[in-house]
Design a protein around this motif. Sequence first.
Motif, mmCIF file in Angstrom:
data_model
loop_
_atom_site.group_PDB
_atom_site.id
_atom_site.type_symbol
_atom_site.label_atom_id
_atom_site.label_comp_id
_atom_site.label_asym_id
_atom_site.label_seq_id
_atom_site.Cartn_x
_atom_site.Cartn_y
_atom_site.Cartn_z
ATOM 1 N N SER A 25 -6.800 12.499 31.507
ATOM 2 C CA SER A 25 -6.488 13.269 32.697
ATOM 3 C C SER A 25 -6.788 14.742 32.447
ATOM 4 C CB SER A 25 -5.015 13.069 33.096
ATOM 5 O OG SER A 25 -4.746 13.653 34.351
ATOM 6 N N LEU B 119 -2.010 9.071 38.375
ATOM 7 C CA LEU B 119 -0.559 9.234 38.480
ATOM 8 C C LEU B 119 0.147 7.885 38.551
ATOM 9 C CD1 LEU B 119 -0.290 12.183 41.059
ATOM 10 C CD2 LEU B 119 -0.087 12.305 38.577
ATOM 11 N N ASN C 153 -0.250 5.959 35.236
ATOM 12 C CA ASN C 153 0.654 6.536 34.240
ATOM 13 C C ASN C 153 2.058 5.961 34.412
ATOM 14 O OD1 ASN C 153 2.719 8.513 33.235
ATOM 15 N ND2 ASN C 153 0.888 9.568 32.499
ATOM 16 N N ARG C 154 2.519 5.910 35.644
ATOM 17 C CA ARG C 154 3.870 5.389 35.897
ATOM 18 C C ARG C 154 3.993 3.933 35.450
ATOM 19 N NH1 ARG C 154 6.470 2.288 39.244
ATOM 20 N NH2 ARG C 154 4.602 1.803 40.484
ATOM 21 N N GLU D 78 -1.612 17.031 30.075
ATOM 22 C CA GLU D 78 -0.739 16.080 29.403
ATOM 23 C C GLU D 78 0.443 15.660 30.272
ATOM 24 O OE1 GLU D 78 0.474 17.814 25.744
ATOM 25 O OE2 GLU D 78 -1.516 17.716 24.835
ATOM 26 N N GLU D 79 0.830 16.495 31.221
ATOM 27 C CA GLU D 79 1.978 16.183 32.048
ATOM 28 C C GLU D 79 1.713 14.961 32.926
ATOM 29 O OE1 GLU D 79 1.645 20.609 31.336
ATOM 30 O OE2 GLU D 79 0.320 18.987 32.023
ATOM 31 N N SER D 80 2.731 14.150 33.138
ATOM 32 C CA SER D 80 2.583 12.937 33.941
ATOM 33 C C SER D 80 2.327 13.241 35.408
ATOM 34 C CB SER D 80 3.839 12.073 33.810
ATOM 35 O OG SER D 80 4.989 12.773 34.271
ATOM 36 N N THR D 81 2.490 14.495 35.798
ATOM 37 C CA THR D 81 2.253 14.902 37.192
ATOM 38 C C THR D 81 0.824 15.390 37.424
ATOM 39 O OG1 THR D 81 3.091 17.115 36.654
ATOM 40 C CG2 THR D 81 4.671 15.512 37.556
ATOM 41 N N ALA E 10 3.842 3.593 31.575
ATOM 42 C CA ALA E 10 5.060 4.093 30.944
ATOM 43 C C ALA E 10 6.188 3.075 31.022
ATOM 44 C CB ALA E 10 5.484 5.406 31.604
ATOM 45 N N GLY F 18 0.947 8.487 27.059
ATOM 46 C CA GLY F 18 0.912 9.300 28.265
ATOM 47 C C GLY F 18 -0.485 9.827 28.520
ATOM 48 N N ASN F 19 -0.558 10.893 29.287
ATOM 49 C CA ASN F 19 -1.858 11.503 29.569
ATOM 50 C C ASN F 19 -2.413 12.193 28.332
ATOM 51 O OD1 ASN F 19 -1.653 10.701 32.205
ATOM 52 N ND2 ASN F 19 -1.326 12.748 33.058
#
Length: 331
Positions: free
Chosen positions: A163, A176, A179-180, A166-169, A183, A191-192
């Motif tokens: 992505s 997105l 990722n959910r 690194e943030e899941s958002t 996880a 993660g990302n």
Amino acid sequence: MIALDANGADLGPRNVAEGGRRSGIPVTIFGPATELEGYENVVDAPVAITNEEDAARAVRAKPDASIVQVARAVADGRAGGFVTSGPTGAALAAGLFHLKRMRGVHRPAVAVRLPIPGRPALILDCGANIDSRPEWLVQFAYMGAAFMEAVHGVERARVGLLSVGEESTKGTEAVLEANRRLAEGPLDFAGNVEGNDITGGVVDVVVTDGFTGNVALKAVEGTAIITMRALRDAIRSGPISSLGGLLIRRKAARLRTELNQDSVGAGILLGLRGVGFVTHGSATSIGVATAVQGAHRAAEEGVVERTEAALRESGTLASASAPAVSVGSGP
């Protein structure tokens, strides 16, 4: 036994046949017999499919093409897997027509190990699917992890989702949602990950769509080639540098081997009901040999069965057949 397609390679059919011989694995070679004198177990198959042809149409129109015959040999149980240096799109189309998709798999993916010193990483998809839905990305993650564990002995593959942060958002809607779901699953999910993490030894498997994956693959391979050229030129730039080069020649040789695409061998078509590997068109006999060994190992280790089991246990298999697959350009 591995079915080896001798057509489509930049260095010619004999280079492919030599790769099969040096692999130490029993192979049946499908290619032009007139160019393969001196090699055993040759099936005369001079017809090839080129990059200029529409892959799906050519596979249907040319049932005697070597790339079609090797896929059919696997489907008929005459070979444990196939290796080709021909077009990735044609290999995928032949695999879909004859091996079929694994039941419950939305889309097959082209998975390639990147030539990274220390910790080679698998990246998928590398061109089979230009766009990818969240459920496809999730399946790619489980398929990639199963392959790394079954064939390359990774105890528990760590998986990252490519992505822009690194943030899941961060990322597209598909990223997105993928990722959910990842996880919440049983994978060792990091993660990302970002582009610089691909070569950073952070994960064993990098998951992305076919467009991004193909671009990333070519960028990493190109960087590896430039790095080795720059190192060679620096060593040859003067007498002192040449002396230093002699002192590090063993380590430099090892680095050159690790960065060479021949050490990786080929990409594997994951999600089919059989083993199929596609080498670079420019692969030397060493690269072909590595690919044949990889295909043999994948068949021996039951990568297809282990992939299906991983998908089933994770609950990510589709309950009904997905629509027909469009064949991408591949690496």
